[in-house]
Design a protein around this motif. Structure first.
Motif, PDB file in Angstrom:
ATOM      1  N   ARG A   1       5.441   6.918  -6.940  1.00  0.00           N
ATOM      2  CA  ARG A   1       5.569   8.324  -7.347  1.00  0.00           C
ATOM      3  C   ARG A   1       7.039   8.738  -7.214  1.00  0.00           C
ATOM      4  O   ARG A   1       7.727   8.365  -6.264  1.00  0.00           O
ATOM      5  CB  ARG A   1       4.711   9.224  -6.461  1.00  0.00           C
ATOM      6  CG  ARG A   1       3.220   8.937  -6.545  1.00  0.00           C
ATOM      7  CD  ARG A   1       2.430   9.881  -5.644  1.00  0.00           C
ATOM      8  NE  ARG A   1       2.801   9.729  -4.227  1.00  0.00           N
ATOM      9  CZ  ARG A   1       2.265   8.822  -3.413  1.00  0.00           C
ATOM     10  NH1 ARG A   1       1.342   7.962  -3.875  1.00  0.00           N
ATOM     11  NH2 ARG A   1       2.640   8.788  -2.161  1.00  0.00           N
TER      12      ARG A   1
ATOM     13  N   SER B   1      -2.304  -1.316   4.265  1.00  0.00           N
ATOM     14  CA  SER B   1      -1.492  -0.437   3.419  1.00  0.00           C
ATOM     15  C   SER B   1      -0.545   0.374   4.283  1.00  0.00           C
ATOM     16  O   SER B   1      -0.880   0.758   5.409  1.00  0.00           O
ATOM     17  CB  SER B   1      -2.383   0.498   2.597  1.00  0.00           C
ATOM     18  OG  SER B   1      -3.240  -0.241   1.736  1.00  0.00           O
TER      19      SER B   1
ATOM     20  N   SER C   1      -0.809  -4.602  -4.109  1.00  0.00           N
ATOM     21  CA  SER C   1      -0.701  -3.528  -5.105  1.00  0.00           C
ATOM     22  C   SER C   1       0.424  -2.580  -4.705  1.00  0.00           C
ATOM     23  O   SER C   1       0.873  -2.568  -3.550  1.00  0.00           O
ATOM     24  CB  SER C   1      -2.027  -2.761  -5.221  1.00  0.00           C
ATOM     25  OG  SER C   1      -2.335  -2.142  -3.972  1.00  0.00           O
TER      26      SER C   1
ATOM     27  N   GLY D   1       2.417   6.049 -10.899  1.00  0.00           N
ATOM     28  CA  GLY D   1       1.002   5.811 -10.668  1.00  0.00           C
ATOM     29  C   GLY D   1       0.747   4.430 -10.103  1.00  0.00           C
ATOM     30  O   GLY D   1       1.626   3.741  -9.562  1.00  0.00           O
ATOM     31  N   GLU D   2      -0.510   4.012 -10.263  1.00  0.00           N
ATOM     32  CA  GLU D   2      -0.916   2.709  -9.737  1.00  0.00           C
ATOM     33  C   GLU D   2      -0.379   1.614 -10.649  1.00  0.00           C
ATOM     34  O   GLU D   2      -0.719   1.540 -11.827  1.00  0.00           O
ATOM     35  CB  GLU D   2      -2.447   2.636  -9.672  1.00  0.00           C
ATOM     36  CG  GLU D   2      -2.983   1.427  -8.926  1.00  0.00           C
ATOM     37  CD  GLU D   2      -2.777   1.518  -7.415  1.00  0.00           C
ATOM     38  OE1 GLU D   2      -2.759   0.469  -6.755  1.00  0.00           O
ATOM     39  OE2 GLU D   2      -2.629   2.653  -6.897  1.00  0.00           O
TER      40      GLU D   2
ATOM     41  N   ASP E   1       3.110   3.585  -2.027  1.00  0.00           N
ATOM     42  CA  ASP E   1       2.019   3.077  -1.192  1.00  0.00           C
ATOM     43  C   ASP E   1       1.889   1.583  -1.487  1.00  0.00           C
ATOM     44  O   ASP E   1       1.508   1.186  -2.598  1.00  0.00           O
ATOM     45  CB  ASP E   1       0.706   3.791  -1.504  1.00  0.00           C
ATOM     46  CG  ASP E   1       0.758   5.265  -1.123  1.00  0.00           C
ATOM     47  OD1 ASP E   1       1.507   5.585  -0.170  1.00  0.00           O
ATOM     48  OD2 ASP E   1       0.090   6.079  -1.779  1.00  0.00           O
TER      49      ASP E   1
ATOM     50  N   SER F   1       1.671   1.621  -5.522  1.00  0.00           N
ATOM     51  CA  SER F   1       1.462   2.938  -6.136  1.00  0.00           C
ATOM     52  C   SER F   1       2.771   3.709  -5.985  1.00  0.00           C
ATOM     53  O   SER F   1       3.220   3.969  -4.852  1.00  0.00           O
ATOM     54  CB  SER F   1       0.310   3.684  -5.460  1.00  0.00           C
ATOM     55  OG  SER F   1       0.144   4.956  -6.043  1.00  0.00           O
TER      56      SER F   1
END
Length: 299
Positions: free
Chosen positions: A145, A213, A141, A278-279, A162, A143
């Motif tokens: 910003r 992560s 995944s 965002g995610e 992230d 994330s």
């Protein structure tokens, strides 16, 4: 009569006496040799006067009055003159030096060949026993910003990401992987680096899947007008291509004792995200793994 006497007779007609040659008698001081010795002496004289093959009897005898002094060969001393002494010494030592160099060369070649053969046998044995395989990597995944170019002014950006990475060692049944410290993870878009962070150090056991992560940060990121337009169009289409690169030092562990040296492993993954704020959902398009230098046959 003038000659008359009862004591004298008429000699009669005069006849010449016949004289036969006679051999001189031997000297009383030298006795005659026996017959056998005479035959041997005659044979020797004949041999000496008429040799069967002249080359079998060496050089001819020296003339009278010549003195020959014979010295044993091992007692003949030959001393070179002073101006040639150094050259004679170098020439005398050259064969010994060549033999030593030849022996050292062949000894070194034999040792290198033996070590190479032993290493090949060792590597083959390890491969047949442990059957090592390369672990697989993927991006779980993202994330994001601070990277929405449509909402931000056209200035330098400072994005933060992230990233959740997945390391799969399920293909190895007997081989563990030690991920050392000082690794780096970076995300880029169209060749421009967006953010970078550290890869954590951990040990991954055989048949293990680890997801971790890490936070990536970037400063002073800027895009050209063409890149901004292209990025806005891809964001509107919900398909933004990103490149995730990871470079980390790795060591393999065979069992509990045997370990390899540390090498740098580089994993490059192509992912596609649906948004830049965002995610985001990451769709993996494949990862490629390389080792620098190339020391593992299975990477």
């Amino acid at each position: 009569p003038l000659f008359s006497s009862s004591r004298h007779r008429d000699p009669g007609p005069v006849m010449a006496d016949r004289v036969h040659p006679m051999q001189s008698p031997p000297h009383p001081a030298s006795p005659l040799p026996p017959p056998d010795q005479e035959d041997a002496a005659a044979a020797t004289a004949a041999t000496e006067t008429t040799p069967l093959h002249p080359t079998l009897y060496g050089p001819p005898a020296p003339p009278p009055g010549t003195y020959i002094v014979q010295i044993p060969k091992d007692q003949v001393l030959r001393v070179p003159p002073p101006d040639r002494a150094s050259r004679y010494k170098s020439l005398a030592e050259r064969p010994v030096r060549r033999r030593r160099l030849r022996r050292a060369f062949f000894g070194t070649c034999g040792a290198v060949l033996f070590l190479a053969l032993a290493a090949a046998v060792f590597v083959g044995t390890v491969y047949l026993v442990f059957r090592p395989r390369a672990p697989a990597f993927s991006v779980a995944s993202l994330s994001i910003r601070g990277l929405d170019v449509a909402a931000l002014p056209p200035s330098s950006l400072s994005p933060e990401l992230d990233v959740a990475l997945r390391a799969d060692n399920g293909a190895n049944r007997k081989v563990g992987v030690d991920y050392r410290g000082a690794g780096e993870v970076a995300v880029s878009y169209s060749g421009a680096r967006l953010a970078a962070g550290q890869w954590p150090a951990f040990h991954q056991a055989p048949r293990n899947v680890t997801v971790f992560s890490t936070t990536l940060r970037g400063t002073g990121v800027s895009f050209s007008d063409e890149q901004r337009k292209q990025l806005a169009a891809e964001q509107a289409a919900r398909a933004v291509p990103l490149t995730v690169e990871a470079r980390v030092p790795v060591r393999l562990r065979f069992g509990k004792v045997l370990r390899t040296w540390t090498v740098d492993v580089k994993a490059t993954c192509q992912v596609t995200v649906d948004k830049l704020a965002g995610e985001a959902a990451a769709a993996n398009r494949g990862c490629r793994v390389k080792v620098r230098p190339f020391l593992w046959w299975w990477w």
